[in-house]
Design an enzyme around this catalytic site. Structure first.
Site, PDB file in Angstrom:
ATOM      1  N   SER A 237       0.863  -1.178   0.000  1.00  0.00           N
ATOM      2  CA  SER A 237       0.000   0.000   0.000  1.00  0.00           C
ATOM      3  C   SER A 237       0.898   1.226   0.000  1.00  0.00           C
ATOM      4  O   SER A 237       1.374   1.663   1.042  1.00  0.00           O
ATOM      5  CB  SER A 237      -0.904  -0.008   1.244  1.00  0.00           C
ATOM      6  N   GLU A 238       1.150   1.754  -1.182  1.00  0.00           N
ATOM      7  CA  GLU A 238       2.064   2.900  -1.272  1.00  0.00           C
ATOM      8  C   GLU A 238       1.489   4.114  -0.560  1.00  0.00           C
ATOM      9  O   GLU A 238       2.211   4.860   0.096  1.00  0.00           O
ATOM     10  CB  GLU A 238       2.380   3.222  -2.737  1.00  0.00           C
TER      11      GLU A 238
ATOM     12  N   HIS B  89       8.093  -1.084 -14.882  1.00  0.00           N
ATOM     13  CA  HIS B  89       9.328  -1.131 -14.087  1.00  0.00           C
ATOM     14  C   HIS B  89      10.412  -0.259 -14.712  1.00  0.00           C
ATOM     15  O   HIS B  89      11.598  -0.511 -14.528  1.00  0.00           O
ATOM     16  CB  HIS B  89       9.844  -2.578 -13.977  1.00  0.00           C
TER      17      HIS B  89
END
Lengths: 418, 332
Positions: B54-55, B124
């Protein structure tokens, strides 16, 4: 079973989208018959170290202390002295009178915007009295009672509302977005739900440092839909953070009824159960009940037993802010029909019932409070209002973005002529 | 560079009990890039720990901790995953000092691996620095080598404002000059891989001239510093190459001095072109140096597409693309 389903031959109806609607809209007769309300004194008071699984039903009931006859009953009663109750009444009356005065000031153009606490005064006023100095609230915009009950000067609240030269926040924030570290009141964001997880982080920090301070997060029914709410619950649950997580369910998120955020969940408190967090519902218009539940949850946090989720069930009697008209989305008389009554009236009647108050003393207190507020207002207005008098300087606008002003801001300040 | 970053956090945690480190896979395992390896063992699980995925939770909790008085240094596993935390960074961390008139501050660092070159595809490989440089109240740092990474990270942790610390992941294991088909050189074979022990800082807001020259100024940061060096060498151009190191606050004096000297400028970054930090640099250069410019300022950047997988090296602004830009700027 699965074979039976597999052999079903009748074609299913086409899909249709379910959009919840409130029971009534403008023009209809208010109806709260579906709101199940426990009798005062009916809900048991478990020990603070109770396993969360043993009190799941508290997420679906409502803890109440004051009954219809204004008598405090049941296991959650008996925590407050008559003096403390009178203080509580005075805080709520002050908040209500302050709101009324500032609503007028806003209409007179002395500020741009205002948000009142009408009908919800008991929640913040009672909760604050259960905290200790050093604890920290992470409030939303409808918890001004925390400041009043903590003794924050009314004139400083007004200075902030007027964005005048004495505004403690230098004119940088919308009216009522107060901040006072010394009074355990974290800076209000204005963005919803963000402060909920921050409260958890603050509590985690206290635990990391081995201190004894605890925190309290605040959120409205509508904002529980935000992901920050769920982040707050999962972090609180995982790290057993010393935090009390408060949901103020005042039935309305601007024009959106609480069913839109609640969805299929029975109650907002029930959201905590999946996280293993003890979750309680309390009558938010009952000063004694809010205080008792706050004390219980705060003791749990202080004893390192972890977080508690509290749903304060109340009703937003006023508009969301000075920028909306509730008659466009709900019946005008809906607040009169609200079954939990008025928090000020209920506590007043309780004190009278105890023989610790009277109509005369109440009238006298109202007059004293009015004088106190008018005095504060006069003083605040000597320091300016939004459109007249003295204001924080333009130079101030460039200060405090960083600890030290970086070169690009210094250049821009010079370009602005300061 | 991984060791330098870890060492920076180690030094800060050793000196200051208020420094805490957390994020996804950061605790027991030590991070997917190993940047926090050993810190939990050394400082215990209450100062270095794993978090839920959970950023927003990671950054939101860090803000609460910073308001308490801690100095959190949190990791977002990839810069591409920071967006759920964007509201907490932009609306909260960046503004708390201002809106509370200094009653509350957010002394914290948000570290995240940035950039491509590792076949990471669109999730990414991104370089979102411009999303942070656009926000008042934040500082944004991008190191290009282990020495700077350690010195800048210590400075960032000790800074009293929130710092976005973007670590070019293609540089984690060695300098990268953009020639992806050549063997990878480790940092141990580079002077810049020499990192002193103990505490030192590289101050935020100071650029570094990595190559002096007279023909053209090349403004760059992170991975593209090395690619710019290789491109200038391949093109045989006497370029002055500036590693900005900190984007906000920007070392505008260093930029101005160099462009006034060379009269030409190109900006190189890996992030997408439109509204990238190069646009800001280009605007500043023309505002500050217009009458000294011999040629229009050129930008070399990632194309305005998502970062592709198979076409990575056609997307990446490598030495050839930079070389062509150099030629164009020098021909005017």
């Amino acid at each position: 079973m699965s074979e039976e389903i597999g052999t079903e031959t009748a074609p299913a109806d086409p899909l249709s989208l379910h959009v919840p609607e409130p029971a009534v809209r403008p023009g209809d007769t208010p109806d709260f018959s579906t709101v199940r309300i426990a009798r005062a004194g009916e809900v048991p008071r478990p020990p603070v170290d109770v396993p969360p699984d043993d009190i799941r039903d508290l997420a679906f009931s409502i803890i109440r202390v004051l009954n219809r006859d204004a008598v405090a009953v049941g296991p959650w009663a008996g925590l407050l002295s008559a003096d403390e109750l009178r203080d509580g009444l005075r805080h709520m009356m002050t908040l209500r009178a302050f709101d009324a005065r500032m609503m007028i000031a806003q209409r007179q153009g002395k500020t741009s915007f205002y948000m009142q606490n009408l009908g919800e005064e008991a929640i913040a006023c009672a909760f604050q009295k259960a905290l200790e100095p050093g604890d920290m609230n992470f409030p939303t915009y409808r918890q001004a009672g925390l400041l009043i009950a903590a003794g924050y000067p009314l004139v400083d609240m007004m200075n902030q509302i007027y964005s005048n030269e004495r505004d403690p926040l230098k004119g940088r924030q919308l009216p009522i977005m107060y901040s006072s570290r010394d009074h355990g009141f974290f800076s209000i964001s204005g963005n919803l739900a963000t402060q909920f997880i921050q409260a958890v982080g603050w509590g985690m920090a206290s635990a990391i440092k081995g201190d004894r301070k605890i925190s309290a997060g605040w959120i409205g029914d509508g904002s529980t839909a935000e992901s920050d709410f769920h982040a707050g619950l999962v972090f609180a649950s995982t790290y057993k953070a010393p935090v009390v997580l408060n949901i103020v369910n005042n039935q309305w998120a601007i024009s959106t009824f609480q069913g839109i955020a609640r969805g299929g969940s029975g109650t907002f408190a029930a959201r905590g159960l999946g996280f293993g967090i003890p979750s309680l519902r309390v009558d938010g218009n009952d000063y004694l009940a809010v205080y008792a539940v706050a004390r219980w949850a705060i003791e749990r946090a202080r004893r390192n037993l972890g977080p508690t989720l509290i749903e304060h069930v109340t009703y937003r009697v006023g508009a969301h802010s000075t920028s909306d008209d509730p008659s466009a989305y709900r019946p005008k008389t809906e607040s009169d029909a609200w079954p939990l009554g008025d928090p000020v009236l209920r506590l007043k009647n309780h004190l009278i019932e105890l023989d610790e108050w009277s109509e005369e003393r109440h009238t006298q207190a109202e007059a004293e409070i009015r004088d106190e507020i008018i005095t504060a207002q006069k003083e605040a207005e000597t320091h300016g209002t939004l459109h007249s008098g003295q204001h924080p300087s333009v130079r101030d606008m460039f200060e405090g973005v960083y600890a030290e002003m970086p070169p690009h801001l210094r250049r821009q300040r010079q370009q602005a002529g300061y | 560079m991984i060791e330098a970053i870890r060492d920076a956090m180690d030094v800060c945690m050793e000196r200051d009990d208020d420094v805490v480190v957390f994020g996804e896979d950061v605790g027991f395992f030590g991070g997917v890039f190993r940047c926090t390896a050993g810190l939990q063992k050394k400082y215990g699980p209450s100062r270095c720990f794993d978090t839920p995925i959970s950023e927003a939770g990671i950054v939101g909790a860090a803000i609460g901790m910073a308001a308490y008085g801690l100095r959190p240094c949190v990791e977002i596993q990839f810069a591409d995953y920071v967006y759920p935390a964007y509201d907490q960074i932009v609306s909260e961390a960046a503004r708390i000092r201002y809106r509370s008139n200094g009653q509350f501050t957010a002394s914290m660092v948000v570290r995240m691996p940035t950039g491509g070159g590792i076949f990471g595809g669109q999730t990414h490989s991104q370089s979102p620095e411009a999303l942070f440089t656009h926000v008042s109240g934040l500082k944004t740092v991008v190191p290009s080598n282990p020495f700077d990474a350690k010195g800048l990270l210590i400075a960032a942790i000790e800074d009293d404002d929130p710092v976005i610390f973007l670590e070019p992941k293609r540089l984690y294991n060695g300098p990268f000059d953009g020639y992806h088909d050549r063997p990878v050189k480790p940092w141990s074979q580079s002077d810049l891989g020499e990192v002193p022990d103990g505490h030192f800082t590289v101050p935020l807001g100071q650029a570094k001239i990595v190559r002096e020259g007279t023909a053209v100024t090349m403004l760059s940061y992170g991975t593209m510093v090395h690619v710019s060096l290789a491109a200038a060498e391949a093109a045989g151009v006497d370029a002055e190459i500036i590693d900005l190191r900190t984007l906000v606050p920007l070392d505008l004096d260093a930029v101005r001095r160099s462009v006034l000297k060379t009269g030409r400028c190109i900006v190189v970054h890996e992030a997408t072109l439109t509204s990238g930090f190069g646009a800001e640099l280009t605007a500043l250069v023309q505002e500050e140096c217009f009458f000294h410019l011999e040629a229009p300022v050129r930008r070399v950047a990632g194309w305005d597409t998502p970062y592709p997988h198979a076409q990575e090296w056609d997307y990446f602004p490598g030495p050839d693309r930079i070389g062509r830009a150099l030629q164009e700027v020098l021909e005017v």
